[in-house]
Design a protein around this motif. Structure first.
Motif, PDB file in Angstrom:
ATOM      1  N   ASP A  63       0.836  -1.194   0.000  1.00 36.62           N
ATOM      2  CA  ASP A  63       0.000   0.000   0.000  1.00 36.62           C
ATOM      3  C   ASP A  63       0.876   1.251   0.000  1.00 36.62           C
ATOM      4  N   PRO A  64       0.514   2.252  -0.776  1.00 39.30           N
ATOM      5  CA  PRO A  64       1.314   3.481  -0.786  1.00 39.30           C
ATOM      6  C   PRO A  64       1.165   4.247   0.526  1.00 39.30           C
ATOM      7  N   GLN A  65       2.237   4.855   0.971  1.00 47.32           N
ATOM      8  CA  GLN A  65       2.195   5.622   2.217  1.00 47.32           C
ATOM      9  C   GLN A  65       1.325   6.861   2.079  1.00 47.32           C
ATOM     10  N   GLU A  66       1.131   7.330   0.849  1.00 50.54           N
ATOM     11  CA  GLU A  66       0.366   8.551   0.630  1.00 50.54           C
ATOM     12  C   GLU A  66      -1.138   8.345   0.760  1.00 50.54           C
ATOM     13  N   TRP A  67      -1.604   7.117   0.856  1.00 49.87           N
ATOM     14  CA  TRP A  67      -3.046   6.871   0.928  1.00 49.87           C
ATOM     15  C   TRP A  67      -3.586   7.471   2.227  1.00 49.87           C
ATOM     16  N   GLY A  68      -4.610   8.323   2.097  1.00 49.93           N
ATOM     17  CA  GLY A  68      -5.059   9.100   3.245  1.00 49.93           C
ATOM     18  C   GLY A  68      -6.182   8.496   4.059  1.00 49.93           C
ATOM     19  N   TRP A  69      -6.800   7.404   3.572  1.00 52.02           N
ATOM     20  CA  TRP A  69      -7.886   6.774   4.311  1.00 52.02           C
ATOM     21  C   TRP A  69      -7.415   5.462   4.920  1.00 52.02           C
ATOM     22  N   ASP A  70      -8.366   4.678   5.431  1.00 52.47           N
ATOM     23  CA  ASP A  70      -7.982   3.432   6.087  1.00 52.47           C
ATOM     24  C   ASP A  70      -7.856   2.301   5.073  1.00 52.47           C
ATOM     25  N   CYS A  71      -7.494   1.126   5.584  1.00 53.53           N
ATOM     26  CA  CYS A  71      -7.249  -0.018   4.706  1.00 53.53           C
ATOM     27  C   CYS A  71      -8.528  -0.498   4.021  1.00 53.53           C
ATOM     28  N   LEU A  72      -9.681  -0.316   4.678  1.00 53.37           N
ATOM     29  CA  LEU A  72     -10.928  -0.771   4.082  1.00 53.37           C
ATOM     30  C   LEU A  72     -11.225  -0.014   2.795  1.00 53.37           C
ATOM     31  N   SER A  73     -11.017   1.309   2.813  1.00 50.16           N
ATOM     32  CA  SER A  73     -11.253   2.099   1.600  1.00 50.16           C
ATOM     33  C   SER A  73     -10.246   1.736   0.516  1.00 50.16           C
ATOM     34  N   ARG A  74      -9.022   1.409   0.920  1.00 49.06           N
ATOM     35  CA  ARG A  74      -8.000   1.013  -0.054  1.00 49.06           C
ATOM     36  C   ARG A  74      -8.384  -0.311  -0.712  1.00 49.06           C
ATOM     37  N   ILE A  75      -8.894  -1.259   0.069  1.00 49.57           N
ATOM     38  CA  ILE A  75      -9.343  -2.527  -0.502  1.00 49.57           C
ATOM     39  C   ILE A  75     -10.445  -2.292  -1.524  1.00 49.57           C
ATOM     40  N   PHE A  76     -11.399  -1.408  -1.175  1.00 52.83           N
ATOM     41  CA  PHE A  76     -12.473  -1.100  -2.126  1.00 52.83           C
ATOM     42  C   PHE A  76     -11.915  -0.420  -3.370  1.00 52.83           C
ATOM     43  N   HIS A  77     -11.034   0.563  -3.178  1.00 52.94           N
ATOM     44  CA  HIS A  77     -10.509   1.333  -4.300  1.00 52.94           C
ATOM     45  C   HIS A  77      -9.760   0.443  -5.294  1.00 52.94           C
ATOM     46  N   VAL A  78      -8.903  -0.405  -4.770  1.00 55.16           N
ATOM     47  CA  VAL A  78      -8.088  -1.254  -5.645  1.00 55.16           C
ATOM     48  C   VAL A  78      -8.856  -2.494  -6.085  1.00 55.16           C
ATOM     49  N   GLY A  79      -9.592  -3.090  -5.151  1.00 56.17           N
ATOM     50  CA  GLY A  79     -10.272  -4.340  -5.465  1.00 56.17           C
ATOM     51  C   GLY A  79     -11.370  -4.211  -6.489  1.00 56.17           C
ATOM     52  N   THR A  80     -11.909  -3.001  -6.688  1.00 54.15           N
ATOM     53  CA  THR A  80     -12.965  -2.814  -7.679  1.00 54.15           C
ATOM     54  C   THR A  80     -12.442  -2.227  -8.992  1.00 54.15           C
ATOM     55  N   GLN A  81     -11.128  -2.145  -9.134  1.00 54.04           N
ATOM     56  CA  GLN A  81     -10.571  -1.675 -10.396  1.00 54.04           C
ATOM     57  C   GLN A  81     -10.550  -2.799 -11.419  1.00 54.04           C
ATOM     58  N   VAL A  82     -10.591  -2.423 -12.686  1.00 53.27           N
ATOM     59  CA  VAL A  82     -10.493  -3.408 -13.767  1.00 53.27           C
ATOM     60  C   VAL A  82      -9.014  -3.653 -14.045  1.00 53.27           C
ATOM     61  N   PRO A  83      -8.537  -4.870 -13.846  1.00 51.69           N
ATOM     62  CA  PRO A  83      -7.110  -5.141 -14.074  1.00 51.69           C
ATOM     63  C   PRO A  83      -6.780  -5.215 -15.555  1.00 51.69           C
ATOM     64  N   ARG A  84      -5.504  -5.024 -15.858  1.00 55.17           N
ATOM     65  CA  ARG A  84      -5.054  -5.229 -17.240  1.00 55.17           C
ATOM     66  C   ARG A  84      -5.217  -6.705 -17.596  1.00 55.17           C
ATOM     67  N   LYS A  85      -5.589  -6.942 -18.847  1.00 51.38           N
ATOM     68  CA  LYS A  85      -5.814  -8.320 -19.283  1.00 51.38           C
ATOM     69  C   LYS A  85      -4.481  -8.977 -19.630  1.00 51.38           C
ATOM     70  N   GLU A  86      -4.348 -10.218 -19.178  1.00 48.47           N
ATOM     71  CA  GLU A  86      -3.135 -10.965 -19.476  1.00 48.47           C
ATOM     72  C   GLU A  86      -3.223 -11.696 -20.806  1.00 48.47           C
TER      73      GLU A  86
END
Length: 351
Positions: A63-86
């Protein structure tokens, strides 16, 4: 180092979730213990567990140190992103999307939700006139001081119709001419995949010609079904976390999301974003329609979720409250109780 991982107990087993890379692993307790040691700075070992952790690439993202909210918001922010296709993209645009739609077409969810209860017909909607668009945009301001004045039933009906109604009919007939199977219907606001997951629940307090109560607005039929008696204002304010701006509302609307609709077409967790954006579009439409009718609005997303869901008798899983809209005639942007508190504090400081 804080790796982008969390562990969930599922059916008595440990599931490690790499939410950065959208991967899940079944692990044993010794894996969890070893991960704690490695994160703490222990040296790598040449054994089976460390080899499995290395091959799974579990500690490559932090997790980046610059993230200003808690881990729960980070999980939502990253976990709901569309990943690059392999894998290589489909040779034709939209082909992958069409394939997916075809694969779920036999499981189309019920388009219309019909809550049981006595039905109240609404007056036919009327065109909203009286203000040009520029004046309406400039006139939209949040109000937190209401006057407990009655609102005409027709204005409430017009607002529900213009915001949540099936203004273009009950199905997407515009798609049929292209040989496509229509799903859903259209409102005045856009909705991902025309799924229209947002459902409006009217809390009528002071609406002329309508008994106080909680009603579900049936978007496709432009009618109300009675759910329960209206809560007293103390109860509503408690649900809204003490926001006493609700005390003198003429009516309010809780907007829920039918997650089960979205699960059908969009199984990835990113669809939670779609639910939030769907509500956001409707909130703005509601406010502009109300402003055009000379009605003040108060939007809030701050409430006790479990209590709001219980009030509407929704399960909080397949359907859950996401927003509240208050409406009425008002005279200011600051709640009277807030002004009283400020005066009290000022007097206390001057003693």
């Amino acid at each position: 180092m804080t790796p982008t991982l969390f562990i969930k107990i599922l059916d008595g087993r440990l599931v490690l979730w790499d939410y950065q890379n959208h991967k899940q692993f079944l692990i044993r307790p010794e894996h969890a213990s070893r991960l704690l040691e490695l994160v703490a700075g222990f040296e790598r070992r040449d054994d089976a567990i460390d080899k499995e952790i290395t091959e799974a690439d579990l500690l490559s993202n932090i997790d980046p140190q610059e993230w200003g909210w808690d881990c729960l918001s980070r999980i939502f922010h990253v976990g709901t992103q569309v990943p690059r296709k392999e894998h290589a993209p489909e040779p034709r645009p939209y082909l992958e999307y069409i394939r997916h739609c075809a694969s779920v077409a036999d499981r189309i969810p019920e388009n219309e939700i019909l809550r049981p209860g006595p039905i109240t017909p609404l007056p036919p909607p009327q065109a909203i006139v009286g203000r040009d668009f520029d004046r309406t945009l400039r006139g939209r301001k949040t109000c937190r001081s209401f006057l407990n004045r009655s609102i005409p039933f027709q204005d409430v009906a017009n607002t529900l119709w213009a915001t949540f109604g099936a203004v273009h009919g009950g199905s997407r007939t515009d798609l049929e001419q292209f040989g496509m199977r229509p799903v859903g219907y259209r409102r005045t606001s856009p909705s991902g995949g025309s799924m229209q997951p947002s459902e409006p629940y009217l809390l009528a307090f002071n609406v002329g010609g309508l008994a106080p109560g909680i009603y579900h607005y049936r978007s496709l039929r432009h009618e109300l079904s009675y759910i329960a008696a209206a809560p007293d204002m103390n109860m509503l304010c408690d649900i809204l976390c003490g926001q006493t701006a609700a005390n003198d509302l003429a009516y309010g609307v809780f907007v829920t999301s039918r997650f089960d609709k979205l699960w059908w077409k969009y199984p990835h967790s990113r669809a939670y974003r779609v639910a939030l954006m769907d509500v956001g579009c409707l909130v703005q439409t509601f406010q502009l329609v109300s402003t055009a009718l000379g009605i003040q609005t108060w939007p809030t997303g701050y409430f006790i979720d479990a209590d709001a869901n219980a009030l509407l008798a929704v399960d909080g899983i397949k359907e859950s409250v996401l927003f509240f809209l208050g409406a009425g005639y008002g005279d200011g942007p600051v709640a009277r109780d807030a002004l009283a508190a400020m005066r009290y504090l000022s007097e206390e400081n001057n003693r």
